[in-house]
Design a protein around this motif. Structure first.
Motif, short mmCIF file in Angstrom:
data_model
loop_
_atom_site.label_atom_id
_atom_site.label_comp_id
_atom_site.label_asym_id
_atom_site.label_seq_id
_atom_site.Cartn_x
_atom_site.Cartn_y
_atom_site.Cartn_z
N GLU A 41 -9.68 12.57 -7.01
CA GLU A 41 -8.66 11.69 -7.43
C GLU A 41 -7.93 12.79 -8.80
O GLU A 41 -7.02 12.35 -9.05
N THR A 42 -8.70 13.70 -9.40
CA THR A 42 -8.16 14.17 -10.58
C THR A 42 -7.49 15.43 -10.01
O THR A 42 -6.83 16.11 -10.96
N LEU A 43 -7.39 15.85 -8.69
CA LEU A 43 -6.73 16.90 -8.31
C LEU A 43 -5.13 16.72 -8.11
O LEU A 43 -4.94 15.65 -7.60
N GLU A 44 -4.53 17.57 -8.63
CA GLU A 44 -2.93 17.29 -8.34
C GLU A 44 -2.50 18.08 -7.44
O GLU A 44 -1.85 19.16 -7.33
N LEU A 45 -2.61 17.49 -6.14
CA LEU A 45 -2.01 17.95 -4.88
C LEU A 45 -1.21 17.07 -4.08
O LEU A 45 -1.51 15.82 -4.25
N ASP A 46 -0.52 17.72 -3.15
CA ASP A 46 0.42 16.93 -2.46
C ASP A 46 -0.63 16.23 -1.20
O ASP A 46 -1.85 16.65 -0.98
N ILE A 47 0.10 15.16 -0.40
CA ILE A 47 -0.72 14.53 0.49
C ILE A 47 -1.07 15.41 1.66
O ILE A 47 -2.44 15.32 2.12
N ARG A 48 -0.30 16.17 2.15
CA ARG A 48 -0.73 17.16 3.30
C ARG A 48 -1.91 17.99 2.87
O ARG A 48 -2.95 18.22 3.79
N THR A 49 -2.14 18.72 1.71
CA THR A 49 -3.32 19.39 1.13
C THR A 49 -4.52 18.56 1.03
O THR A 49 -5.38 18.83 1.44
N VAL A 64 0.74 -1.24 0.12
CA VAL A 64 0.18 -0.07 0.06
C VAL A 64 0.73 1.31 0.21
O VAL A 64 1.76 1.47 0.93
N ASN A 65 0.64 2.25 -0.90
CA ASN A 65 1.35 3.34 -1.11
C ASN A 65 1.16 4.11 0.33
O ASN A 65 0.08 4.33 0.94
N ASP A 66 2.19 4.89 0.73
CA ASP A 66 2.23 5.67 2.13
C ASP A 66 1.13 6.75 2.27
O ASP A 66 0.42 6.94 3.05
N ASP A 67 1.00 7.36 0.99
CA ASP A 67 0.01 8.55 0.84
C ASP A 67 -1.52 7.70 1.12
O ASP A 67 -2.23 8.31 1.42
N ASP A 68 -1.49 6.64 0.03
CA ASP A 68 -2.88 6.09 0.13
C ASP A 68 -3.05 5.57 1.64
O ASP A 68 -4.36 5.56 2.02
#
Length: 275
Positions: A181-189, A117-121
């Motif tokens: 899902e379509t937003l190009e954002l970092d995990i914190r945001t 599992v990806n850390d961000d997920d």
């Protein structure tokens, strides 16, 4: 502004589907419209909230929050449409053969897959589980009553509970996640947006579920029920049905264990970053 695409249910399985009970169609339409209105109000005010956060943030974080404002403006229609679509699908999946088991399996990754599992997920999953738990505490009785009425409508053929009831806070949170899902954002945001979503949209779950229960009562679905039975008293339909319920219970325990492991891994990751 681009006109949103019309809302329609999308099949998520090739298995045979039962028709959605007419009483539940009305609940689906009204509850989806209610959550869509909560989301609309949330997005109407999101610029001000993000700007206020950006004012007190460091340069990098400030830029990320301002980028989020632009992304949300550009892709707002898609977010709203996807959100409503996902909510409608939560109702539709109940009509599919084995729908209750399928939902449980989809959300219960094995321990072998946990490391993949990806850390961000993982952080997103933990955030949604936590905010769903907090929201559910305020309306647990209403949610259990709604689930029991759904089981009655489907004549005991499926189990309906926290993992697959269409109005569960977890389902609503995941619908918003899908919309982002379509937003190009970092995990914190993304986590900031989820937190704001919890405060502005999930706080409406209690009202929406209460209204849904009243709709079903008015339609004659268990109008005399004063308290939710501890155990479903629906008669056993077949050995297969009994087996499905047993499997569902096992998978729910698996979900709880996986959720605990998620939180442990997230905590360990935070400790590693802070070290």
């Amino acid at each position: 502004m681009e006109k949103p695409a019309p809302l329609r249910s999308v099949s998520t399985s090739h298995k045979a589907a039962r028709p959605l009970p007419r009483q539940l169609e009305a609940v689906r339409d009204r509850s989806t419209k209610a959550f869509a209105e909560h989301l609309r109000i949330f997005l109407d005010g999101i610029d001000d909230k993000l700007f206020d956060l950006a004012e007190g943030a460091a340069d990098t974080e400030r830029n990320q929050l301002l980028d989020a404002m632009r992304e949300l403006r550009i892709k707002r229609n898609g977010i709203e449409t996807r959100f409503q679509q996902e909510l409608a699908n939560c109702f539709q999946v109940l009509t599919q053969e084995g729908g209750d088991a399928k939902v449980s399996k989809a959300e219960a990754p094995s321990l072998e897959n946990l490391a993949l599992v990806n850390d961000d997920d993982l952080e997103i999953d933990v955030a949604i589980d936590n905010m769903a738990r907090r929201t559910r505490n305020a309306c647990d009785e209403q949610l259990r009553a709604f689930s029991h009425r759904l089981e009655y409508l489907f004549e005991g053929r499926i189990n309906v509970g926290e993992l697959n009831s269409p109005l569960e806070p977890r389902q609503v949170g995941r619908a918003f996640q899908k919309g982002m899902e379509t937003l190009e954002l970092d995990i914190r945001t993304r986590l900031v947006l989820l937190k704001l979503f919890e405060r502005e949209v999930l706080q409406g779950v209690d009202q929406v579920v209460g209204d849904a229960n009243q709709q079903l009562i008015d339609a004659g679905v268990l109008p005399e029920m004063k308290a939710v039975p501890v155990q479903s008293r629906a008669p056993k339909r077949s050995t297969a049905t009994s087996s499905t319920k047993s499997t569902g219970s096992t998978e729910e325990a698996s979900i709880q264990m996986f959720s605990m492991l998620q939180e442990m891994m997230s905590a360990m990751r935070s400790m590693a970053v802070g070290a």
